[in-house]
Design an enzyme around this catalytic site. Structure first.
Site, PDB file in Angstrom:
ATOM      1  N   ASP A  31     -15.557 -62.309   3.988  1.00  0.00           N
ATOM      2  CA  ASP A  31     -15.578 -62.947   5.300  1.00  0.00           C
ATOM      3  C   ASP A  31     -16.889 -62.599   6.010  1.00  0.00           C
ATOM      4  OD1 ASP A  31     -13.141 -64.109   7.346  1.00  0.00           O
ATOM      5  OD2 ASP A  31     -14.964 -63.345   8.286  1.00  0.00           O
ATOM      6  N   ILE A  32     -17.458 -63.571   6.695  1.00  0.00           N
ATOM      7  CA  ILE A  32     -18.753 -63.383   7.347  1.00  0.00           C
ATOM      8  C   ILE A  32     -18.650 -62.464   8.576  1.00  0.00           C
ATOM      9  CG2 ILE A  32     -18.686 -65.345   8.973  1.00  0.00           C
ATOM     10  CD1 ILE A  32     -21.529 -66.058   7.914  1.00  0.00           C
ATOM     11  N   ASN A  88      -3.365 -67.765   8.352  1.00  0.00           N
ATOM     12  CA  ASN A  88      -3.234 -68.395   9.659  1.00  0.00           C
ATOM     13  C   ASN A  88      -3.026 -69.895   9.456  1.00  0.00           C
ATOM     14  OD1 ASN A  88      -3.709 -65.954  11.020  1.00  0.00           O
ATOM     15  ND2 ASN A  88      -5.920 -66.215  10.872  1.00  0.00           N
ATOM     16  N   GLU A  96      -8.821 -71.319  12.390  1.00  0.00           N
ATOM     17  CA  GLU A  96     -10.069 -71.905  12.910  1.00  0.00           C
ATOM     18  C   GLU A  96     -10.765 -72.781  11.885  1.00  0.00           C
ATOM     19  OE1 GLU A  96     -12.362 -68.727  14.559  1.00  0.00           O
ATOM     20  OE2 GLU A  96     -10.964 -68.489  16.235  1.00  0.00           O
ATOM     21  N   VAL A  97     -10.626 -72.445  10.626  1.00  0.00           N
ATOM     22  CA  VAL A  97     -11.237 -73.264   9.572  1.00  0.00           C
ATOM     23  C   VAL A  97     -10.117 -74.033   8.872  1.00  0.00           C
ATOM     24  CG1 VAL A  97     -12.550 -73.257   7.431  1.00  0.00           C
ATOM     25  CG2 VAL A  97     -13.142 -71.642   9.247  1.00  0.00           C
ATOM     26  N   HIS A 101      -6.755 -70.884   3.520  1.00  0.00           N
ATOM     27  CA  HIS A 101      -7.386 -69.641   3.067  1.00  0.00           C
ATOM     28  C   HIS A 101      -6.475 -68.466   3.341  1.00  0.00           C
ATOM     29  CE1 HIS A 101      -8.680 -70.466   7.210  1.00  0.00           C
ATOM     30  NE2 HIS A 101      -8.688 -69.156   7.398  1.00  0.00           N
ATOM     31  N   HIS A 103      -6.499 -64.408   3.993  1.00  0.00           N
ATOM     32  CA  HIS A 103      -7.328 -63.251   4.328  1.00  0.00           C
ATOM     33  C   HIS A 103      -6.756 -62.023   3.621  1.00  0.00           C
ATOM     34  CE1 HIS A 103      -9.282 -64.894   8.124  1.00  0.00           C
ATOM     35  NE2 HIS A 103      -8.257 -65.715   8.018  1.00  0.00           N
TER      36      HIS A 103
HETATM   37  P1  AMP Z   1      -9.072 -68.446  10.427  1.00  0.00           P
HETATM   38  O1  AMP Z   1      -9.099 -68.044  11.860  1.00  0.00           O
HETATM   39  O2  AMP Z   1      -7.851 -67.939   9.703  1.00  0.00           O
HETATM   40  O3  AMP Z   1      -9.285 -69.935  10.234  1.00  0.00           O
HETATM   41  O4  AMP Z   1     -10.260 -67.676   9.758  1.00  0.00           O
HETATM   42  C1  AMP Z   1     -11.471 -68.256   9.400  1.00  0.00           C
HETATM   43  C2  AMP Z   1     -12.336 -67.150   8.884  1.00  0.00           C
HETATM   44  O5  AMP Z   1     -13.452 -67.722   8.240  1.00  0.00           O
HETATM   45  C3  AMP Z   1     -12.860 -66.200   9.958  1.00  0.00           C
HETATM   46  O6  AMP Z   1     -12.444 -64.879   9.681  1.00  0.00           O
HETATM   47  C4  AMP Z   1     -14.374 -66.363   9.850  1.00  0.00           C
HETATM   48  O7  AMP Z   1     -15.082 -65.170  10.075  1.00  0.00           O
HETATM   49  C5  AMP Z   1     -14.541 -66.867   8.425  1.00  0.00           C
HETATM   50  N1  AMP Z   1     -15.748 -67.654   8.189  1.00  0.00           N
HETATM   51  C6  AMP Z   1     -16.205 -68.710   8.906  1.00  0.00           C
HETATM   52  N2  AMP Z   1     -17.340 -69.178   8.362  1.00  0.00           N
HETATM   53  C7  AMP Z   1     -17.607 -68.408   7.274  1.00  0.00           C
HETATM   54  C8  AMP Z   1     -18.643 -68.391   6.296  1.00  0.00           C
HETATM   55  N3  AMP Z   1     -19.649 -69.267   6.320  1.00  0.00           N
HETATM   56  N4  AMP Z   1     -18.580 -67.453   5.321  1.00  0.00           N
HETATM   57  C9  AMP Z   1     -17.574 -66.569   5.286  1.00  0.00           C
HETATM   58  N5  AMP Z   1     -16.565 -66.529   6.172  1.00  0.00           N
HETATM   59  C10 AMP Z   1     -16.580 -67.434   7.155  1.00  0.00           C
END
Ligand code: AMP
Length: 116
Positions: A31-32, A88, A96-97, A101, A103
């Site tokens: 994770d970034i 999530n 958010e994405v 996915h 975690h």
């Molecule tokens: P969520 O809130 O469950 O959708 O988590 C999305 C996750 O994606 C967050 O923890 C972000 O830090 C991670 N994220 C977003 N963009 C990137 C990226 N380019 N590379 C790695 N992780 C990312």
């Protein structure tokens, strides 16, 4: 594959990521913005917007993804000490994405399950 999805871009190699594991069906990367010393994401390569978008046809990949989560956790050295797996889902889940996915959070004891 979605043209606008950031995780699809990582899968395609259009955006860099620190990859941990990859096969035909899934990809794992760091994770970034890590929330714990070990914070990895494991995703299916097929674009699925959320856990709720899984269908019966995705049963095999979903099972594979979960088994690979355990593999990645072992690779990252957190299997014995333990870790939390979070998926999530949609707005109230804090997603958010919009690409399914999981975690993997480990490397320290994580706090209460739900923050207000
Ligand atoms: P969520 O809130 O469950 O959708 O988590 C999305 C996750 O994606 C967050 O923890 C972000 O830090 C991670 N994220 C977003 N963009 C990137 C990226 N380019 N590379 C790695 N992780 C990312």
């Amino acid at each position: 594959m979605s043209e606008t999805c950031i995780f699809c871009k990582i899968i395609k190699g259009a955006i860099p990521a620190k990859k941990i594991y990859e096969d035909e069906q899934v990809l794992a990367f760091h994770d970034i913005q890590p929330q714990t010393p070990v914070h990895a994401l494991v995703i299916p390569k097929r674009h699925l917007a959320s856990l709720d978008d899984l269908t019966v046809e995705d049963r095999v990949v979903a099972g594979h993804l979960l088994e690979r989560v355990a593999h990645v956790a072992r690779e990252l050295g957190v299997a014995e000490s333990g870790y939390r797996l979070i998926v999530n889902t949609r707005e109230h889940g804090g997603q958010e994405v919009d690409h399914l996915h999981a975690h993997i959070l480990g490397g320290r004891r994580v706090g209460p399950m739900v923050s207000r």
